[in-house]
Design a protein around this motif. Structure first.
Motif, PDB file in Angstrom:
ATOM      1  N   ASN A 280       0.833  -1.207   0.000  1.00 19.03           N
ATOM      2  CA  ASN A 280       0.000   0.000   0.000  1.00 19.03           C
ATOM      3  C   ASN A 280       0.865   1.254   0.000  1.00 19.03           C
ATOM      4  O   ASN A 280       0.529   2.265  -0.621  1.00 19.03           O
ATOM      5  CB  ASN A 280      -0.930   0.000   1.211  1.00 19.03           C
ATOM      6  CG  ASN A 280      -2.063  -1.002   1.064  1.00 19.03           C
ATOM      7  OD1 ASN A 280      -2.333  -1.501  -0.031  1.00 19.03           O
ATOM      8  ND2 ASN A 280      -2.725  -1.315   2.166  1.00 19.03           N
ATOM      9  N   ARG A 281       2.010   1.182   0.697  1.00 24.25           N
ATOM     10  CA  ARG A 281       2.941   2.313   0.662  1.00 24.25           C
ATOM     11  C   ARG A 281       3.494   2.502  -0.743  1.00 24.25           C
ATOM     12  O   ARG A 281       3.656   3.637  -1.206  1.00 24.25           O
ATOM     13  CB  ARG A 281       4.072   2.065   1.671  1.00 24.25           C
ATOM     14  CG  ARG A 281       5.170   3.095   1.584  1.00 24.25           C
ATOM     15  CD  ARG A 281       4.684   4.500   1.944  1.00 24.25           C
ATOM     16  NE  ARG A 281       5.668   5.514   1.658  1.00 24.25           N
ATOM     17  CZ  ARG A 281       5.569   6.431   0.687  1.00 24.25           C
ATOM     18  NH1 ARG A 281       4.512   6.441  -0.114  1.00 24.25           N
ATOM     19  NH2 ARG A 281       6.509   7.325   0.517  1.00 24.25           N
TER      20      ARG A 281
ATOM     21  N   ILE B 283       1.110  20.359   3.880  1.00 26.39           N
ATOM     22  CA  ILE B 283       0.046  20.628   4.851  1.00 26.39           C
ATOM     23  C   ILE B 283      -1.104  19.647   4.690  1.00 26.39           C
ATOM     24  O   ILE B 283      -1.998  19.561   5.532  1.00 26.39           O
ATOM     25  CB  ILE B 283      -0.464  22.087   4.709  1.00 26.39           C
ATOM     26  CG1 ILE B 283      -1.209  22.507   5.975  1.00 26.39           C
ATOM     27  CG2 ILE B 283      -1.309  22.260   3.451  1.00 26.39           C
ATOM     28  CD1 ILE B 283      -1.563  23.982   6.013  1.00 26.39           C
ATOM     29  N   ALA B 284      -1.077  18.840   3.630  1.00 26.48           N
ATOM     30  CA  ALA B 284      -2.198  17.972   3.298  1.00 26.48           C
ATOM     31  C   ALA B 284      -2.453  16.902   4.351  1.00 26.48           C
ATOM     32  O   ALA B 284      -3.591  16.468   4.542  1.00 26.48           O
ATOM     33  CB  ALA B 284      -1.965  17.316   1.934  1.00 26.48           C
ATOM     34  N   SER B 285      -1.404  16.461   5.059  1.00 28.33           N
ATOM     35  CA  SER B 285      -1.596  15.404   6.056  1.00 28.33           C
ATOM     36  C   SER B 285      -2.474  15.869   7.205  1.00 28.33           C
ATOM     37  O   SER B 285      -3.097  15.045   7.885  1.00 28.33           O
ATOM     38  CB  SER B 285      -0.246  14.931   6.592  1.00 28.33           C
ATOM     39  OG  SER B 285       0.466  16.009   7.171  1.00 28.33           O
TER      40      SER B 285
ATOM     41  N   THR C 277       3.616   9.127   6.736  1.00 33.00           N
ATOM     42  CA  THR C 277       4.068   8.021   7.560  1.00 33.00           C
ATOM     43  C   THR C 277       2.849   7.178   7.868  1.00 33.00           C
ATOM     44  O   THR C 277       1.716   7.661   7.775  1.00 33.00           O
ATOM     45  CB  THR C 277       4.735   8.520   8.851  1.00 33.00           C
ATOM     46  OG1 THR C 277       5.334   7.420   9.517  1.00 33.00           O
ATOM     47  CG2 THR C 277       3.746   9.200   9.758  1.00 33.00           C
ATOM     48  N   MET C 278       3.068   5.919   8.171  1.00 31.04           N
ATOM     49  CA  MET C 278       1.925   5.038   8.368  1.00 31.04           C
ATOM     50  C   MET C 278       1.090   5.473   9.570  1.00 31.04           C
ATOM     51  O   MET C 278       1.626   5.936  10.580  1.00 31.04           O
ATOM     52  CB  MET C 278       2.382   3.585   8.540  1.00 31.04           C
ATOM     53  CG  MET C 278       3.053   3.257   9.860  1.00 31.04           C
ATOM     54  SD  MET C 278       4.628   4.106  10.094  1.00 31.04           S
ATOM     55  CE  MET C 278       5.520   3.520   8.681  1.00 31.04           C
ATOM     56  N   VAL C 279      -0.231   5.337   9.460  1.00 30.72           N
ATOM     57  CA  VAL C 279      -1.117   5.597  10.577  1.00 30.72           C
ATOM     58  C   VAL C 279      -1.304   4.265  11.301  1.00 30.72           C
ATOM     59  O   VAL C 279      -2.060   3.402  10.854  1.00 30.72           O
ATOM     60  CB  VAL C 279      -2.470   6.166  10.110  1.00 30.72           C
ATOM     61  CG1 VAL C 279      -3.395   6.342  11.307  1.00 30.72           C
ATOM     62  CG2 VAL C 279      -2.262   7.496   9.408  1.00 30.72           C
TER      63      VAL C 279
ATOM     64  N   TRP D  77       6.328  13.665   7.084  1.00 32.25           N
ATOM     65  CA  TRP D  77       6.096  12.436   7.847  1.00 32.25           C
ATOM     66  C   TRP D  77       5.219  12.624   9.072  1.00 32.25           C
ATOM     67  O   TRP D  77       5.219  11.788   9.968  1.00 32.25           O
ATOM     68  CB  TRP D  77       7.417  11.799   8.294  1.00 32.25           C
ATOM     69  CG  TRP D  77       8.507  11.794   7.289  1.00 32.25           C
ATOM     70  CD1 TRP D  77       9.719  12.400   7.392  1.00 32.25           C
ATOM     71  CD2 TRP D  77       8.512  11.153   6.011  1.00 32.25           C
ATOM     72  NE1 TRP D  77      10.468  12.180   6.276  1.00 32.25           N
ATOM     73  CE2 TRP D  77       9.753  11.417   5.412  1.00 32.25           C
ATOM     74  CE3 TRP D  77       7.585  10.379   5.323  1.00 32.25           C
ATOM     75  CZ2 TRP D  77      10.094  10.940   4.148  1.00 32.25           C
ATOM     76  CZ3 TRP D  77       7.921   9.906   4.061  1.00 32.25           C
ATOM     77  CH2 TRP D  77       9.162  10.189   3.501  1.00 32.25           C
ATOM     78  N   ASP D  78       4.464  13.713   9.153  1.00 32.04           N
ATOM     79  CA  ASP D  78       3.558  13.866  10.278  1.00 32.04           C
ATOM     80  C   ASP D  78       2.160  13.395   9.878  1.00 32.04           C
ATOM     81  O   ASP D  78       1.889  13.084   8.726  1.00 32.04           O
ATOM     82  CB  ASP D  78       3.518  15.318  10.760  1.00 32.04           C
ATOM     83  CG  ASP D  78       2.979  16.271   9.703  1.00 32.04           C
ATOM     84  OD1 ASP D  78       3.058  15.943   8.505  1.00 32.04           O
ATOM     85  OD2 ASP D  78       2.490  17.341  10.066  1.00 32.04           O
TER      86      ASP D  78
END
Length: 822
Positions: free
Chosen positions: A411-412, A432-434, A446-448, A524-525
């Motif tokens: 998926n990554r 800023i999209a994250s 980064t993975m949730v 990565w946030d």
């Protein structure tokens, strides 16, 4: 009679002597190339096998074309950056004849006069320098065609390999002409482009470690370099003006024909040429769809994942009113990836995990994208799998997590493929999209990972679709408006509609510097709030470390390799710490235009800044820093043939054995580096000066000293952790006070804090353990500041690329890295 006999002999002799080319003239091309292999195409050339030369036939003078170099085969070291498929800079060039010589000239498109006045255009052209890339002697000519020896030009170090090796401190190398030669299998001519490839060899002494790790004989570095001559696009492309509120890379230049009342710098976006068959229709097929081709050398199941992720972009083009306008296919067996007509996704191997890139070949005159080129590093998926292994891996009785770990990794890769292809569509990062519900694949995700009960859940680790911001960006950049439409007005409406959905754009300059100020713009946030997300991330980290055991590696694996899985778990919070640190002295802003109704700039509320300070200080507590006891007796020295200097493990001060203070030192140094960034500290001083209720640097330093120097220093493990943290704080504050580039008030407050620490440490504390080293450093600082050593820091192992970005590329190109778009 004798005269007739003499004339007869003379005529007979003339017939026996071959015809000679008259002095001062060139032979014909057909005569000169007799016996050579001819390659007709966009630019016809001849291969002279006897001399090992390429002879180029030039039949169009003063006609512009595109030239660019590529690295066809690389070195295999991500750190050096000389990767297979690396693109060089594009150049508009033309051939100009002067007597017996032909010059390859590059006009200066950075400075123009967009006007019909020839004299005004000439004034600009003659005010700025052009570049002559090479001068050729004419060897033969015929009609309006000439023949030149292209070989010396092709043997240049056109991609800057010597410079790249030097800048990465891998030695001093030079091109060795005796070990260079044409590479005929990849030298060929197509209808719209002509390609040449050469084998080049660089030689040098004392090669660095990166070279020694990947080159069989590191004093001789051989690779293949490619040169492309490409027909420029036909007329009809309509350039679109840049809008800073929505992200697109592109071109810019000075237009000296601009009225004084208007900006002289013109900015246009880069995009593919895409037109609707029926611009008036809400949904229409494209005149010519955009097609991307995947390297068939990509293995399964990765191949399918990359094709699916790339195909996500069709969702965005559907939102823009196109039907099947974006397609992805496997490169056919009879297709040549060098052909300019193929947008290519290339699978590249390196000796270490590395960055992926999305770049484009563009027309520098207009910004039109001619070819998209994606480079994906094959080892990246292994790092994603390693992180999943640390989070959910169990190699004892439960093997069901293997498929879960692989699914997360694939998926990554889907997201990665979409991200890199997005660059080749013209889009930069949107960091800023994250914080806007994962609105763009152009962020660094980064993975949730979520805690569910006593387990970690990865089912929602990555999104499986294109983001909402991505759709709006494609609508804005690729919408084909009917004739008579006020395009500028319609484009502005699209941006306003995007803002109404709560979507905005901020990029590398807003996120990459450690001193950057926006609290929501980072690499990565995750999450809508940096402080809340750090708290959540710390909980995931706690569960991962509590459950960490030898079952994280398969049976039969050296126990020492457990550290490689441990590293990303221990530092699982590293990027969210950096995001939360930006709340301190943070400023929320937009790329607002006057009158567009967007909020322009505001300081982060004091209550939010104090929440960030509290959680950042908590990351340096001994409870957070302590290495799980299990690890201290489970990681032996690295076994034979497993490098003790692996970049995937913690550096150490204990020689071969695992250092229980090294991971805490790396983590503490990471937090302090972000909190005490000089520019961030200056903002804290200034915001407090304008608003007495705001958080100020004095309060930050006061809370830091209270949190660290109230902890007990004894002979226990926690006591050693507290001692190390106290020393690092003192070292960093002394360095800040001595930083001549820092704001004066920042240095003053750091100086006061150092003197305050002096009063706290004293000669001894309860338990009989001394702060002697800190006292000694402060004494040096007071008596002879020049002799105070710089802070000694055990840097954390490499984090990125858990996904893209890279310092060396930034230094070479002067641009933000990785997913860099030209």
């Amino acid at each position: 009679m004798k005269y007739r006999l003499l004339l007869f002999c003379l005529l007979f002799f003339i017939r026996l002597v071959p015809a000679q080319t008259p002095a001062g003239t060139s032979p014909t091309i057909s005569a000169f190339t007799s016996g050579m292999e001819k390659q007709p195409g966009f630019m016809t050339f001849y291969w002279d096998a006897k001399k090992g030369k390429i002879w180029l036939e030039i039949d169009k003078f003063d006609t512009e074309l595109l030239y660019y170099p590529t690295l066809a085969s690389g070195i295999g070291s991500n750190d050096i950056g000389l990767d297979r498929g690396r693109l060089g800079q594009e150049h508009i060039v033309k051939f100009q004849r002067t007597g017996p010589k032909v010059l390859m000239v590059e006009p200066n498109y950075q400075y123009r006069a967009i006007t019909s006045d020839a004299l005004e255009r000439r004034a600009v052209e003659e005010s700025f320098a052009q570049s002559v890339h090479w001068g050729f002697d004419i060897a033969a000519e015929e009609s309006n065609r000439v023949l030149v020896d292209l070989t010396p030009f092709l043997m240049l170090d056109a991609v800057g390999a010597v410079q790249a090796i030097s800048q990465t401190r891998q030695g001093t190398f030079r091109l060795d002409a005796s070990r260079c030669a044409m590479y005929l299998p990849h030298s060929k001519s197509f209808p719209q482009n002509t390609e040449f490839e050469v084998t080049i060899t660089l030689t040098g002494d004392t090669p660095g470690a990166y070279l020694r790790s990947v080159v069989p004989t590191p004093t001789a570095v051989t690779m293949r370099q490619h040169h492309s001559f490409v027909q420029l696009p036909e007329a009809g492309y309509k350039a679109r003006e840049f809008d800073p509120r929505i992200g697109y890379g592109g071109i810019e230049y000075f237009d000296y024909a601009t009225p004084v009342s208007q900006p002289i710098i013109k900015r246009y976006i880069s995009r593919h040429r895409l037109e609707k068959k029926d611009p008036k229709a809400a949904v229409s097929e494209a005149v010519k769809p955009i097609v991307y081709y995947l390297d068939p050398g990509t293995p399964e199941p990765i191949r399918t994942a990359l094709m699916e992720g790339t195909a996500w972009w069709n969702q965005a083009f559907e939102a823009a009113g196109y039907k099947d306008a974006f397609q992805v296919k496997l490169l056919p067996a009879d297709a040549d990836p060098m052909d300019i007509r193929y947008n290519l996704i290339q699978w590249v191997h390196r000796s270490t995990r590395g960055w992926s890139y999305g770049a484009s070949i563009i027309d520098p005159r207009t910004g039109e994208i001619i070819k998209g080129k994606v480079t994906l590093g094959s080892l990246r998926v292994r790092q994603d799998y390693l992180i999943a292994q640390g989070l959910v891996g169990n190699f004892d009785t439960d093997t069901s997590h293997v498929s879960e770990m692989m699914q997360m990794s694939l998926n990554r890769l889907r997201q990665l493929a979409a991200h890199e292809v997005g660059h080749t569509l013209g889009l930069p990062h949107n960091y800023i999209a994250s914080t806007q519900n994962r609105a763009s694949v152009m962020d660094y995700p980064t993975m949730v990972a979520k805690v569910k009960g006593a387990a970690i859940d990865l089912s929602d680790a990555y999104t499986l679709r294109i983001g909402d911001y991505d759709k709006w960006s494609i609508i804005w950049g690729y919408q084909d408006f009917p004739a008579g439409t006020n395009e500028k007005q319609e484009l502005n409406k699209i941006v306003q509609q995007m803002h109404a959905k709560g979507l905005t754009f901020l990029t590398d300059q807003d996120a990459r510097p450690e001193s950057s100020a926006h609290p929501a713009t980072h690499l990565w946030d995750n999450g809508g709030n940096a402080v809340d997300e750090l708290k959540r991330t710390m909980e995931v980290r706690r569960v991962a470390l509590d459950q960490f055991n030898e079952k994280k590696i398969p049976a039969g694996t050296p126990m020492a390799t457990l550290e490689e899985v441990f590293v990303p778990m221990y530092l699982f919070h590293r990027y969210q710490v950096e995001a939360a640190a930006k709340v301190l002295g943070g400023q929320t802003y937009t790329n607002a235009l006057r009158g567009d109704g967007q909020p322009v700039l505001s300081v982060v509320p004091a209550s939010e800044q104090r929440r960030a300070l509290d959680i950042l200080l908590a990351t340096m507590s001994s409870a957070t820093l302590a290495v799980p006891p299990f690890l201290l007796k489970s990681i032996p020295p690295r076994p034979f043939r497993y490098s003790p200097n692996s970049r995937e493990v913690f550096k150490r001060r204990t020689g071969m054995t695992f250092d229980p203070l090294a991971p805490p030192e790396a983590a503490v140094s990471m937090t302090l580096r972000m909190m005490l960034n000089p520019e961030r500290c200056a903002r804290l001083v200034h915001q407090r000066a304008f608003d007495p209720a705001q958080l100020g640097l004095e309060e930050v330093l006061d809370q830091l000293i209270k949190a660290v120097y109230k902890r007990p220093i004894d002979k226990s493990y926690n006591g050693e952790l507290n001692r190390m943290t106290s020393l690092k704080v003192a070292e960093q504050l002394i360095a800040l006070a001595q930083n001549k580039e820092a704001d004066g008030s920042v240095r003053e407050l750091a100086h006061r804090s150092v003197l305050r620490i002096k009063t706290l440490v004293g000669p001894a504390v309860a338990g009989g353990t001394s702060y002697g080293l800190i006292s000694h450093l402060i004494q040096q600082y007071e008596q002879n500041p020049a002799e105070v050593p710089a802070p000694s820091v055990l840097a954390a192992p490499d984090g990125a690329p858990i996904d893209p970005g890279q310092e060396w590329l930034e230094s070479l190109l002067g641009e933000p890295a990785c997913e860099w778009v030209r």
